[in-house]
Design an enzyme around this catalytic site. Structure first.
Site, PDB file in Angstrom:
ATOM      1  N   GLU A  32       0.952  -2.655   3.908  1.00  0.00           N
ATOM      2  CA  GLU A  32       1.823  -1.846   4.750  1.00  0.00           C
ATOM      3  C   GLU A  32       1.866  -0.449   4.138  1.00  0.00           C
ATOM      4  OE1 GLU A  32       5.875  -3.180   5.078  1.00  0.00           O
ATOM      5  OE2 GLU A  32       6.372  -1.518   6.426  1.00  0.00           O
ATOM      6  N   ARG A 259       1.234 -14.202  -6.665  1.00  0.00           N
ATOM      7  CA  ARG A 259       1.223 -12.753  -6.824  1.00  0.00           C
ATOM      8  C   ARG A 259       1.260 -12.402  -8.303  1.00  0.00           C
ATOM      9  NH1 ARG A 259       4.543 -10.262  -3.415  1.00  0.00           N
ATOM     10  NH2 ARG A 259       5.048  -8.427  -4.615  1.00  0.00           N
ATOM     11  N   LYS A 269       6.899  -1.786  -4.006  1.00  0.00           N
ATOM     12  CA  LYS A 269       6.893  -0.404  -3.538  1.00  0.00           C
ATOM     13  C   LYS A 269       8.324   0.098  -3.345  1.00  0.00           C
ATOM     14  CE  LYS A 269       3.923  -1.834  -0.459  1.00  0.00           C
ATOM     15  NZ  LYS A 269       3.105  -1.978   0.737  1.00  0.00           N
TER      16      LYS A 269
HETATM   17  P1  ATP Z   1       5.561  -4.614  -2.148  1.00  0.00           P
HETATM   18  O1  ATP Z   1       6.634  -5.651  -2.253  1.00  0.00           O
HETATM   19  O2  ATP Z   1       5.141  -4.027  -3.415  1.00  0.00           O
HETATM   20  O3  ATP Z   1       5.859  -3.591  -1.098  1.00  0.00           O
HETATM   21  P2  ATP Z   1       4.077  -6.105  -0.311  1.00  0.00           P
HETATM   22  O4  ATP Z   1       3.748  -7.524  -0.534  1.00  0.00           O
HETATM   23  O5  ATP Z   1       5.127  -5.762   0.663  1.00  0.00           O
HETATM   24  O6  ATP Z   1       4.304  -5.444  -1.687  1.00  0.00           O
HETATM   25  P3  ATP Z   1       1.875  -5.197   1.245  1.00  0.00           P
HETATM   26  O7  ATP Z   1       1.518  -3.783   1.365  1.00  0.00           O
HETATM   27  O8  ATP Z   1       2.447  -5.876   2.416  1.00  0.00           O
HETATM   28  O9  ATP Z   1       2.805  -5.263  -0.007  1.00  0.00           O
HETATM   29  O10 ATP Z   1       0.709  -6.079   0.638  1.00  0.00           O
HETATM   30  C1  ATP Z   1      -0.653  -5.955   0.890  1.00  0.00           C
HETATM   31  C2  ATP Z   1      -1.334  -7.127   0.286  1.00  0.00           C
HETATM   32  O11 ATP Z   1      -1.197  -7.085  -1.120  1.00  0.00           O
HETATM   33  C3  ATP Z   1      -0.721  -8.433   0.762  1.00  0.00           C
HETATM   34  O12 ATP Z   1      -1.734  -9.337   1.084  1.00  0.00           O
HETATM   35  C4  ATP Z   1       0.068  -8.897  -0.418  1.00  0.00           C
HETATM   36  O13 ATP Z   1       0.133 -10.285  -0.444  1.00  0.00           O
HETATM   37  C5  ATP Z   1      -0.700  -8.300  -1.590  1.00  0.00           C
HETATM   38  N1  ATP Z   1       0.174  -8.070  -2.730  1.00  0.00           N
HETATM   39  C6  ATP Z   1       1.294  -7.339  -2.775  1.00  0.00           C
HETATM   40  N2  ATP Z   1       1.868  -7.420  -3.979  1.00  0.00           N
HETATM   41  C7  ATP Z   1       1.070  -8.214  -4.735  1.00  0.00           C
HETATM   42  C8  ATP Z   1       1.118  -8.692  -6.091  1.00  0.00           C
HETATM   43  N3  ATP Z   1       2.107  -8.355  -6.911  1.00  0.00           N
HETATM   44  N4  ATP Z   1       0.122  -9.507  -6.509  1.00  0.00           N
HETATM   45  C9  ATP Z   1      -0.877  -9.835  -5.690  1.00  0.00           C
HETATM   46  N5  ATP Z   1      -0.978  -9.430  -4.426  1.00  0.00           N
HETATM   47  C10 ATP Z   1      -0.015  -8.628  -3.934  1.00  0.00           C
HETATM   48 MG    MG Z   2       6.491  -5.027   1.615  1.00  0.00          MG
END
Ligand code: ATP
Ligand code: MG
Length: 753
Positions: A32, A259, A269
């Site tokens: 995102e 994760r 983020k």
């Molecule tokens: P954040 O909580 O940091 O905003 P998110 O999961 O909302 O992270 P996205 O931008 O939706 O972030 O994630 C893009 C991809 O990266 C998704 O497939 C998510 O599962 C993966 N991802 C995000 N954080 C991690 C992590 N800490 N380890 C492994 N994969 C991750």
């Molecule tokens: Mg998110």
């Protein structure tokens, strides 16, 4: 690439290919665009792009842009940038969920027409109430009874912006009593009156993740939709949607992995944005952040990050990775690659009175164990600067650098001795008058003078002033909970450090090892030749010693000697200060710090050893265990080892030359004979075996001699694993690296016979 057994994702991909489920593997990385990506995303990138690459498939980069209020183009660029910097190429153009808004809308219409979706007009609160709990079924909304026509009409009016936010939502009609709470009529669309950064004001409704994600995967022909474990329960919706819509195969399947979490930092983020908004860090690329932009600005390389991702592997269970492992990866990458140069952080002037004129000394850039071609010129004259710490007027025993009575070598140059110490009115040392020995030049030394060490220096007139930025962990707590846990000393700036001129003139290298100080990188934002600024990428110290820490942890079960509440004498002010330094700066555990802080002699010994080799945890452990034991029965000048010996021992442990077990043996011998530990190791052949093929050979030998036990093991007696590991270690005389044994043995046992 390291040779390890395939993870469950790769196994699944291979099986799908073998069974002909797909002709080609298509994965996607679907962030995102609501912030800069972090190292957790790097893990996801390395998995998704890595799998596609390995199996001749493709990986899409898709912006999951379904929330207009938090997303923008700056973040899109940051995400593209991160993927490219890590060395991957997405298939075709960057994709956007927003490009599918019309298609998604039509899928929603199809669901409504099938009687599988309805417009609900309950309030947000009512929806939550009606959903029920994990232990009780939910209750379906009265609006679920709406007819198809009414639903179609209302949904169209939602789209055209006739309603306020929250007035209506579109929901799937699934099962209000499902054990999986997510399946209790999940929301598919909500009204949002906000302009989207790409779709502008075209839409008044936006699809929810659970609706948009599986269908976007399907639209793009994704085969393996790989996401993190927190989406495990969403998988039912994923499957329900694709099944219910009767989409033409092949269809994608969702697979979840753990994760990445790292201690002493945060990985979200949203939380990072909070640190920026509160001015705790400067921006998304602040070198203390775990963002890819931050790591990159700090001086991390893509190789180091990808190696790290590979080393931590892909698992199904969440865990926290030690930040030391990330630091190890960058050290490991930079160590053989970057030039080694001299710098002085806290300058002390030295005037060499019997030297006149100038000379240029050619010195290797790569004085490594495995040297490479490449050198630079070091100007030399009578005026130089050395590190303040490298001179002591009243040195303790075992101080090996410059003192009024002890000469020292200037690295690559001459031996000097101190003639006079100049002080200011307050008694601070401001200059050393020295003399040099003309026939002592490094490489052609015929002076016969013995020195105990070589120190770094820079020539006064040619040295350049630089700013140094030293970074430390952003949080002082292992699992930070709030901003309160911020480490107030995460950034230390040294304004007037000095560097040899070659570094500033170098147009090829951006990263250097500043000897004894760590690895450094020209700050890509603030650096200029007028104002050179270097970031410390990572310190030199191997923050190994984890194994030792673990050993200590095992000892926790034993009754504690001190620390009996109420019976321990309070610490004096000095002891308390030391204790703080040892726990906070040196990261020693409380018991080690306590033992050291309360024992001046032991403390001194520890500090002396540290000066020789800066590895507090390893040296702290040896000092409080082995050294302390000896000092209980002998006086300090009666023992046969010196702090230097302990430092050497620690060095061998940290570099995994010997195991901690063997280290104990070496210590005993050194204690008895007073011989240098490196010599003992050399002569007795105690070096740890790190060679995989050698270890494998020993394992196979042990296996072939214990066929009965192998059978039992394979029949389910997993307790025998310990037996086998023990046998292998025994067969190697305790020298096989246990980590490597552990990593190889299970596969061998299963393969055997
Ligand atoms: P954040 O909580 O940091 O905003 P998110 O999961 O909302 O992270 P996205 O931008 O939706 O972030 O994630 C893009 C991809 O990266 C998704 O497939 C998510 O599962 C993966 N991802 C995000 N954080 C991690 C992590 N800490 N380890 C492994 N994969 C991750
Ligand atoms: Mg998110």
């Amino acid at each position: 690439m390291i040779n390890r057994s395939k993870d469950f994702l790769r196994k699944r991909v291979e099986e799908d290919l073998k069974l002909g489920r797909y002709k080609k593997i298509v994965t996607r990385f679907p962030p995102e665009p609501n912030g800069f990506p972090h190292i957790g995303h790097a893990k996801s990138i390395s998995i998704n792009f890595g799998i596609a690459k390995e199996y001749g498939g493709e990986c899409n980069l898709r912006m999951d842009d379904t929330n207009p209020t938090t997303e923008n183009i700056e973040f899109v660029e940051a995400l593209k940038d991160a993927v490219e910097w890590l060395g991957f190429k997405w298939s075709g153009d960057v994709r956007y969920t927003s490009d599918y808004f019309l298609k998604l809308y039509n899928y929603a219409i199809k669901l409504i027409k099938m009687g599988k979706a309805y417009v609900d007009s309950l309030s947000e609160e009512e929806i939550r109430e009606y959903r029920g709990t994990v232990t009780s079924a939910g209750k379906r909304s009265i609006y679920a009874k709406r007819g198809i026509e009414e639903n179609l009409e209302l949904f169209a009016r939602m789209r055209s912006g006739e309603f306020r936010e929250g007035e209506h939502v579109l929901r799937a009609k699934i099962d209000m009593s499902s054990a999986n709470m997510k399946m209790r009529d999940p929301l598919l669309y909500r009204i949002k009156r906000a302009d989207h950064f790409r779709a502008k004001d075209k839409w008044a409704i936006y699809p929810m993740y659970d609706f948009a994600h599986p269908l976007s995967d399907y639209i793009e022909g994704v085969t393996h939709s790989i996401c993190t474990l927190e989406f495990e329960n969403n998988r039912d919706i994923y499957d329900w949607l694709i099944d219910t819509l009767e989409l033409k195969p092949p269809r994608p399947y969702q697979h979840e992995f753990a994760r990445l979490n790292i201690n002493y930092t945060i990985m979200s983020k949203r939380k990072i944005l909070e640190l920026i908004d509160k001015n705790i860090v400067s921006s998304w690329d602040d070198p203390r952040l775990p963002t890819i932009a931050g790591l990159r600005r700090r001086g991390y390389t893509p190789e180091a990050i990808l190696n790290f991702c590979e080393q931590i592997g892909v698992a199904k269970a969440n865990s926290i990775v030690d930040i030391a492992q990330l630091e190890f990866a960058i050290r490991d990458d930079l160590n053989p690659k970057v030039p080694r140069v001299m710098s002085v952080f806290k300058p002390l002037k030295v005037t060499i009175e019997n030297y006149s004129g100038f000379e240029d000394i050619e010195a290797s850039y790569y004085p490594h164990d495995v040297p490479k071609e490449g050198s630079r010129v070091l100007p030399f004259s009578k005026e130089i600067y050395i590190e303040q710490d490298d001179f002591m007027e009243n040195p303790p025993k075992d101080y090996y650098r410059l003192t009024p009575n002890q000469p020292v070598r200037l690295k690559y140059a001459y031996i000097i001795s101190c003639q006079e110490v100049i002080k200011d009115d307050n008694g601070n040392i401001v200059e050393i008058k020295a003399k040099y020995y003309p026939n002592s030049k490094s490489g052609s030394d015929s002076s016969g003078i013995r020195v105990k060490s070589a120190i770094q220096w820079v020539e006064a007139n040619s040295a350049k002033k630089i700013e140094i930025r030293l970074y430390d962990r952003l949080f002082k707590k292992e699992t930070p909970e709030s901003i309160e846990d911020i480490n107030p000393n995460s950034l230390e700036i040294i304004k007037n450090a000095l560097i040899e001129p070659a570094v500033i003139q170098d147009r090829v290298n951006d990263r250097f090892q500043f000897e004894r100080h760590g690895y450094f990188y020209r700050d890509p934002v603030d650096y200029s030749d007028k104002r050179p600024i270097f970031n410390r990428v990572v310190s030199l110290k191997d923050s190994w010693a984890k194994k030792i820490k673990k050993d200590n942890r095992r000892d926790r079960n034993k009754p504690k000697k001190e620390h009996i509440e109420g019976k321990v004498a309070p610490m004096s002010r000095e002891e308390e200060n030391l204790f703080q330094i040892y726990t906070k700066k040196h990261n020693l555990n409380k018991e080690v710090a306590n033992t050291l802080a309360r024992d001046i002699e032991l403390s001194k010994f520890y500090q002396e050893a540290l000066k020789e080799f800066n590895s507090p945890i390893t040296i702290g452990n040896i000092t409080t265990n082995e050294v302390a034991r000896e000092l209980k029965i002998k006086k300090i000048d009666e023992v046969k080892f010196t702090p230097k010996y302990i430092a050497d021992l620690a060095k061998m442990i940290d570099s995994e030359t010997i195991s901690t077990k063997i280290a104990k043996q070496v210590f005993e011998e050194m204690n008895k004979s007073g011989r240098e530990p490196t010599k003992i190791v050399e002569e007795r052949g105690l070096k740890q075996i790190n060679d995989k093929s050698l270890i494998l050979a020993i394992i196979r030998d042990v296996i072939s001699k214990n066929e009965d036990n192998v059978k039992k093991f394979r029949d389910g007696n997993k307790k025998l694993l310990g037996f086998f590991i023990g046998e292998v270690l025994k067969a190697s005389n305790g020298k096989a690296n246990p980590k490597i044994v552990n990593s190889l043995i299970i596969e061998e046992l299963n393969r055997a016979l």
